[in-house]
Design a protein around this motif. Structure first.
Motif, mmCIF file in Angstrom:
data_model
loop_
_atom_site.group_PDB
_atom_site.id
_atom_site.type_symbol
_atom_site.label_atom_id
_atom_site.label_comp_id
_atom_site.label_asym_id
_atom_site.label_seq_id
_atom_site.Cartn_x
_atom_site.Cartn_y
_atom_site.Cartn_z
ATOM 1 N N SER A 35 6.090 4.858 8.112
ATOM 2 C CA SER A 35 4.826 4.656 8.796
ATOM 3 C C SER A 35 4.954 3.578 9.852
ATOM 4 N N ARG A 36 5.849 2.616 9.631
ATOM 5 C CA ARG A 36 6.042 1.595 10.644
ATOM 6 C C ARG A 36 6.694 2.205 11.883
ATOM 7 N N ALA A 37 7.651 3.040 11.660
ATOM 8 C CA ALA A 37 8.302 3.709 12.779
ATOM 9 C C ALA A 37 7.278 4.509 13.577
ATOM 10 N N LYS A 50 -10.064 8.284 -1.551
ATOM 11 C CA LYS A 50 -8.702 8.705 -1.268
ATOM 12 C C LYS A 50 -8.658 9.688 -0.091
ATOM 13 N N LYS A 51 -9.630 10.571 -0.044
ATOM 14 C CA LYS A 51 -9.606 11.586 0.992
ATOM 15 C C LYS A 51 -9.785 10.978 2.381
ATOM 16 N N GLN A 52 -10.647 10.017 2.445
ATOM 17 C CA GLN A 52 -10.835 9.332 3.717
ATOM 18 C C GLN A 52 -9.551 8.647 4.150
ATOM 19 N N VAL A 53 -8.910 7.996 3.212
ATOM 20 C CA VAL A 53 -7.689 7.276 3.521
ATOM 21 C C VAL A 53 -6.656 8.227 4.119
ATOM 22 N N SER A 54 -6.588 9.427 3.583
ATOM 23 C CA SER A 54 -5.550 10.329 4.055
ATOM 24 C C SER A 54 -5.806 10.812 5.473
ATOM 25 N N SER A 55 -7.045 10.805 5.911
ATOM 26 C CA SER A 55 -7.286 11.292 7.252
ATOM 27 C C SER A 55 -7.236 10.166 8.287
ATOM 28 N N SER A 56 -7.555 8.969 7.872
ATOM 29 C CA SER A 56 -7.443 7.852 8.813
ATOM 30 C C SER A 56 -6.118 7.163 8.600
ATOM 31 N N TRP A 57 -5.615 6.554 9.645
ATOM 32 C CA TRP A 57 -4.307 5.943 9.506
ATOM 33 C C TRP A 57 -4.396 4.617 8.779
ATOM 34 N N ASN A 80 4.164 3.862 13.819
ATOM 35 C CA ASN A 80 3.197 3.014 14.489
ATOM 36 C C ASN A 80 3.600 2.666 15.918
ATOM 37 N N HIS A 81 4.863 2.693 16.201
ATOM 38 C CA HIS A 81 5.321 2.350 17.540
ATOM 39 C C HIS A 81 4.825 3.348 18.582
ATOM 40 N N ARG A 82 4.932 4.581 18.247
ATOM 41 C CA ARG A 82 4.492 5.578 19.234
ATOM 42 C C ARG A 82 3.246 6.293 18.762
ATOM 43 N N ILE A 83 2.425 5.509 18.126
ATOM 44 C CA ILE A 83 1.283 6.086 17.446
ATOM 45 C C ILE A 83 0.348 6.831 18.404
ATOM 46 N N ALA A 84 0.140 6.239 19.568
ATOM 47 C CA ALA A 84 -0.991 6.616 20.408
ATOM 48 C C ALA A 84 -1.189 8.110 20.597
ATOM 49 N N ASN A 85 -0.254 8.791 21.231
ATOM 50 C CA ASN A 85 -0.555 10.177 21.562
ATOM 51 C C ASN A 85 -0.040 11.197 20.559
ATOM 52 N N GLN A 86 1.067 10.860 19.915
ATOM 53 C CA GLN A 86 1.691 11.898 19.109
ATOM 54 C C GLN A 86 1.255 11.879 17.657
ATOM 55 N N ILE A 87 0.410 10.958 17.335
ATOM 56 C CA ILE A 87 0.165 10.743 15.907
ATOM 57 C C ILE A 87 -0.374 11.985 15.209
ATOM 58 N N TYR A 88 -1.237 12.660 15.886
ATOM 59 C CA TYR A 88 -1.870 13.804 15.241
ATOM 60 C C TYR A 88 -0.831 14.844 14.859
ATOM 61 N N ILE A 114 0.822 -1.197 0.000
ATOM 62 C CA ILE A 114 0.000 0.000 0.000
ATOM 63 C C ILE A 114 0.863 1.257 0.000
ATOM 64 N N TYR A 115 2.181 1.064 0.003
ATOM 65 C CA TYR A 115 3.081 2.214 -0.016
ATOM 66 C C TYR A 115 3.896 2.229 -1.292
ATOM 67 N N CYS A 116 4.405 3.400 -1.628
ATOM 68 C CA CYS A 116 5.130 3.551 -2.869
ATOM 69 C C CYS A 116 6.512 2.920 -2.795
ATOM 70 N N GLY A 117 7.008 2.705 -1.598
ATOM 71 C CA GLY A 117 8.337 2.146 -1.510
ATOM 72 C C GLY A 117 8.764 1.999 -0.080
ATOM 73 N N ARG A 118 10.022 1.634 0.076
ATOM 74 C CA ARG A 118 10.521 1.365 1.410
ATOM 75 C C ARG A 118 10.440 2.601 2.303
ATOM 76 N N ILE A 119 10.666 3.745 1.710
ATOM 77 C CA ILE A 119 10.695 4.949 2.526
ATOM 78 C C ILE A 119 9.362 5.169 3.221
ATOM 79 N N CYS A 120 8.325 5.120 2.458
ATOM 80 C CA CYS A 120 7.011 5.375 3.043
ATOM 81 C C CYS A 120 6.617 4.269 4.015
ATOM 82 N N SER A 121 6.879 3.026 3.677
ATOM 83 C CA SER A 121 6.450 1.957 4.571
ATOM 84 C C SER A 121 7.277 1.981 5.844
#
Ligand SMILES: [Zn+2]
Ligand SMILES: [Zn+2]
Length: 142
Positions: free
Chosen positions: A40-42, A131-138, A44-52, A30-37
């Motif tokens: 986003s994985r990085a 697409k727009k929905q996807v961009s706002s939800s993780w 995901n580790h501290r997703i909870a509070n700082q994600i916004y 679902i990502y264009c390449g290693r950079i994006c994936s």
């Protein structure tokens, strides 16, 4: 005439760049390449509070980078047209036999092989619509 690999076209779940992926490379990416994936994985580790905050900042930064990238591309293109056939190095990356038939030729974004994209783009249209929905939800999942 050799059969080309079938491919899927999708928009990166992170930067929304349009990506073409051939079936051998396709693992449901679902990502264009290693950079994006990786990024986003990085996250995901501290997703909870700082994600916004993070996404906002990241998107700003990313937009900036995209703009610069596009500028650079444009510069390059200008250079190419200015210098005529002098600067063709980027085209030399493509396999020679494919060069002759340049009509609507697509290349896998990952392995750079020529693909035929018309077989599997049904699901793409569906995806582009929300697409727009996807961009706002993780983006989901591992
Ligand atoms: Zn991306
Ligand atoms: Zn590929």
């Amino acid at each position: 005439m050799p059969m080309k690999k079938s491919a899927r076209e999708f928009n990166c779940a992170r930067c929304h760049k349009q990506v073409i992926i051939c079936s051998p490379c396709d693992r449901g990416n679902i990502y264009c390449g290693r950079i994006c994936s990786r990024r986003s994985r990085a996250l995901n580790h501290r997703i909870a509070n700082q994600i916004y905050q993070k996404t906002q900042k990241g998107q700003q930064k990313h937009a900036l980078r995209q703009r610069r990238y596009r500028q650079r591309l444009r510069d390059k293109q200008n250079k190419v047209t200015d210098q005529g056939s002098n600067d063709l190095s980027q085209y030399d990356l493509l396999p020679r036999e494919e060069k002759s038939q340049e009509i609507e030729q697509f290349y896998c974004h990952f392995c750079r092989k020529a693909v035929s994209i018309f077989l599997r783009n049904g699901f793409l249209r569906h995806h582009q619509e929300d697409k727009k929905q996807v961009s706002s939800s993780w983006p989901l999942g591992p």
